[in-house]
Design a protein around this motif. Structure first.
Motif, PDB file in Angstrom:
ATOM      1  N   GLY A  49       8.407  27.566   2.546  1.00 56.66           N
ATOM      2  CA  GLY A  49       7.994  26.359   1.834  1.00 56.66           C
ATOM      3  C   GLY A  49       8.537  26.162   0.439  1.00 56.66           C
ATOM      4  N   ALA A  50       9.349  27.090  -0.079  1.00 55.83           N
ATOM      5  CA  ALA A  50       9.928  26.889  -1.416  1.00 55.83           C
ATOM      6  C   ALA A  50      10.872  25.690  -1.385  1.00 55.83           C
ATOM      7  N   GLN A  51      10.724  24.801  -2.347  1.00 59.05           N
ATOM      8  CA  GLN A  51      11.560  23.603  -2.402  1.00 59.05           C
ATOM      9  C   GLN A  51      12.642  23.664  -3.467  1.00 59.05           C
ATOM     10  N   ILE A  52      12.504  24.619  -4.400  1.00 54.99           N
ATOM     11  CA  ILE A  52      13.519  24.834  -5.426  1.00 54.99           C
ATOM     12  C   ILE A  52      13.765  26.338  -5.520  1.00 54.99           C
ATOM     13  N   PRO A  76       3.300  19.865   4.346  1.00 59.21           N
ATOM     14  CA  PRO A  76       3.605  20.956   3.413  1.00 59.21           C
ATOM     15  C   PRO A  76       4.718  20.674   2.428  1.00 59.21           C
ATOM     16  N   THR A  77       5.563  19.703   2.692  1.00 54.56           N
ATOM     17  CA  THR A  77       6.662  19.408   1.782  1.00 54.56           C
ATOM     18  C   THR A  77       6.271  18.309   0.808  1.00 54.56           C
ATOM     19  N   CYS A  78       6.339  18.607  -0.489  1.00 60.01           N
ATOM     20  CA  CYS A  78       6.007  17.618  -1.514  1.00 60.01           C
ATOM     21  C   CYS A  78       7.170  16.643  -1.687  1.00 60.01           C
ATOM     22  N   CYS A 121       1.581  21.536  -4.758  1.00 57.01           N
ATOM     23  CA  CYS A 121       2.654  21.372  -5.743  1.00 57.01           C
ATOM     24  C   CYS A 121       3.966  21.894  -5.171  1.00 57.01           C
ATOM     25  N   PRO A 122       5.092  21.351  -5.608  1.00 59.16           N
ATOM     26  CA  PRO A 122       6.370  21.944  -5.223  1.00 59.16           C
ATOM     27  C   PRO A 122       6.435  23.396  -5.686  1.00 59.16           C
ATOM     28  N   VAL A 123       6.987  24.258  -4.847  1.00 57.43           N
ATOM     29  CA  VAL A 123       7.091  25.682  -5.166  1.00 57.43           C
ATOM     30  C   VAL A 123       8.523  26.014  -5.566  1.00 57.43           C
ATOM     31  N   LEU A 124       8.671  26.609  -6.743  1.00 59.20           N
ATOM     32  CA  LEU A 124       9.957  27.122  -7.213  1.00 59.20           C
ATOM     33  C   LEU A 124       9.947  28.628  -7.038  1.00 59.20           C
ATOM     34  N   LEU A 125      11.020  29.175  -6.494  1.00 63.76           N
ATOM     35  CA  LEU A 125      11.112  30.616  -6.252  1.00 63.76           C
ATOM     36  C   LEU A 125      12.286  31.193  -7.025  1.00 63.76           C
ATOM     37  N   GLU A 132       2.048  14.863 -10.330  1.00 65.00           N
ATOM     38  CA  GLU A 132       3.354  14.992  -9.678  1.00 65.00           C
ATOM     39  C   GLU A 132       4.396  15.662 -10.565  1.00 65.00           C
ATOM     40  N   ASN A 133       4.069  15.910 -11.829  1.00 68.26           N
ATOM     41  CA  ASN A 133       5.018  16.542 -12.752  1.00 68.26           C
ATOM     42  C   ASN A 133       4.880  18.056 -12.812  1.00 68.26           C
ATOM     43  N   VAL A 134       3.992  18.639 -12.016  1.00 62.50           N
ATOM     44  CA  VAL A 134       3.766  20.085 -12.087  1.00 62.50           C
ATOM     45  C   VAL A 134       4.365  20.783 -10.862  1.00 62.50           C
ATOM     46  N   TRP A 135       5.235  21.762 -11.125  1.00 61.71           N
ATOM     47  CA  TRP A 135       5.763  22.647 -10.093  1.00 61.71           C
ATOM     48  C   TRP A 135       5.176  24.033 -10.334  1.00 61.71           C
ATOM     49  N   ILE A 136       5.050  24.837  -9.294  1.00 62.49           N
ATOM     50  CA  ILE A 136       4.476  26.178  -9.452  1.00 62.49           C
ATOM     51  C   ILE A 136       5.485  27.249  -9.038  1.00 62.49           C
ATOM     52  N   ASP A 137       5.344  28.427  -9.656  1.00 62.30           N
ATOM     53  CA  ASP A 137       6.255  29.551  -9.433  1.00 62.30           C
ATOM     54  C   ASP A 137       5.407  30.820  -9.389  1.00 62.30           C
ATOM     55  N   PRO A 138       5.478  31.603  -8.309  1.00 64.74           N
ATOM     56  CA  PRO A 138       4.640  32.808  -8.209  1.00 64.74           C
ATOM     57  C   PRO A 138       5.053  33.930  -9.146  1.00 64.74           C
ATOM     58  N   GLY A 139       6.172  33.791  -9.836  1.00 66.02           N
ATOM     59  CA  GLY A 139       6.559  34.801 -10.826  1.00 66.02           C
ATOM     60  C   GLY A 139       6.999  36.127 -10.223  1.00 66.02           C
TER      61      GLY A 139
END
Length: 402
Positions: A376-379, A122-124, A337-341, A305-312
């Motif tokens: 799982g948020a990495q950022i 689960p960790t990118c 993808c890495p998840v930004l929160l 690998e350059n795309v991070w996602i954010d649920p907004g």
């Protein structure tokens, strides 16, 4: 009592392997049984009933299970949602067969393979390096903290406080000292609950560049640019910025994906829409939006690998909807993808805590940050860097990631 019974929560192959090794299992047995200890459950939405029937038959033949709507068997329904639950071994056997089948199943198998991989790991793992010597590493060992720097007169939390270049530069340096791994520079308020005043690219750049140019030289960490305009992103990257943070997920400005590809930089794609209205499952809608963003990125040549996602969180979502998304953040990991929160000081926190003002939401923000990392948020994107960096470090340590 001659024995002690307890349940285990296994979330990765590494943890499953560790449990087997801990009881002294033979290495051959460890190799054979590790994947059997995890039972991923995947959901597919809107699959044609013909494809769903063939998918179900394939998984049943391998020992797995598939749930579909009642009208699937007799084809009385055109489409169905599908739930798949099987061991990792059963998934791999079934997916190998589905890659050879008709009705779009090879593409379905590829998406399920990606989701399965994300479930098992689960960790990118990502590593980025820029020509100016700045580096960024995404790993299971440490959550990254993105410090918010708004050079706007009207941001919901700190509008006007750092509007002057001198104040903004001083604040950025303070955030880095407090533990920020990234500085997120925004020159147009997007105000997640509406009421923002859209500005031209020229005005946005006139606010941003006087701050960005000295920060690039003075800071030891990379700088992301919070903008949905391709023109602004292009100018900022030419001035030395390192990351694009697009609150419209590459879907507002058709040129944004090409800018990210041309500069070969990470890009955050966030879920957004005009109203808090969802006809189906909210997480299904969010993931569908983000997959369209991923498709746009891939079509423009942005590396995966350059795309991070954010649920907004907070954008086109009511308080109840934000809470539901927060409770289900783990579902985003299937996208690989890495998840930004970004929850910092947002209105839903104030509402849950009885109408607290923006500057009184630190504890509530801390709860969302801790929960998000555990899911799982990495950022994490925050205003209060010192406190949230400490919380992230503590959570990482409890997850055996410290």
């Amino acid at each position: 009592m001659a024995y002690n019974l307890r349940s285990l929560s296994l979330v990765s192959l590494a943890e499953a392997k560790r449990q087997l090794e801990q009881i002294g299992c033979d290495p051959v047995g460890v190799a054979l049984m590790t994947e059997k200890m995890l039972l991923p459950v995947l959901k597919l939405e809107g699959l044609s009933t013909k494809a769903a029937n063939l998918l179900k038959q394939t998984f049943l033949a391998k020992g797995g299970d598939v749930a579909v709507s009642r009208g699937t068997a007799d084809l009385s329904e055109e489409c169905t949602d599908v739930l798949v639950f099987a061991t990792v071994k059963q998934y791999r056997l079934a997916l190998a067969q589905l890659r050879q089948q008709p009705w779009g199943l090879p593409r379905v198998a590829a998406a399920m393979e990606q989701a399965l991989k994300a479930h098992l790991q689960p960790t990118c793992q990502r590593e980025y390096a820029w020509q100016d010597g700045k580096r960024l590493v995404l790993t299971e060992n440490r959550t990254l903290v993105m410090g918010i720097l708004n050079v706007t007169p009207d941001s919901f939390s700190d509008g006007g406080r750092y509007f002057s270049a001198e104040a903004a530069i001083e604040q950025a340096q303070r955030l880095v000292e407090e533990g920020a791994d990234i500085i997120d520079l925004g020159a147009e308020s997007t105000r997640p609950y509406g009421g923002n005043q859209e500005i031209s690219a020229e005005i946005e750049l006139s606010r941003m560049l006087p701050v960005l140019e000295p920060l690039v030289k003075q800071l030891s960490v990379p700088i992301s640019i919070d903008t949905y305009k391709a023109e602004v992103a292009e100018a900022a990257l030419q001035a030395g910025a390192h990351i694009i943070n697009d609150v419209w997920g590459l879907q507002r400005d058709a040129g944004m994906a090409a800018v990210a590809a041309r500069h070969n930089v990470p890009v955050v794609v966030m879920h957004n829409q005009q109203e808090a209205a969802y006809t189906g499952d909210i997480m299904g809608s969010i993931c569908g939006f983000l997959r369209r963003s991923l498709d746009l990125a891939a079509a423009a040549g942005v590396r995966e690998e350059n795309v991070w996602i954010d649920p907004g969180i907070g954008f086109a979502k009511t308080c109840a909807q934000n809470l539901e998304v927060m409770s289900r953040l783990g579902e985003l990991q299937a996208m690989g993808c890495p998840v930004l929160l970004g929850t910092s000081r947002k209105r839903f926190i104030g509402e849950v805590l009885g109408g607290l003002a923006t500057d009184e939401r630190v504890e509530g923000t801390a709860a969302t940050v801790a929960w998000g990392i555990a899911q799982g948020a990495q950022i994490v994107r925050v205003h209060d860097v010192k406190a949230m960096a400490r919380i992230a470090k503590m959570i990482n340590a409890m997850q055996k990631k410290g």
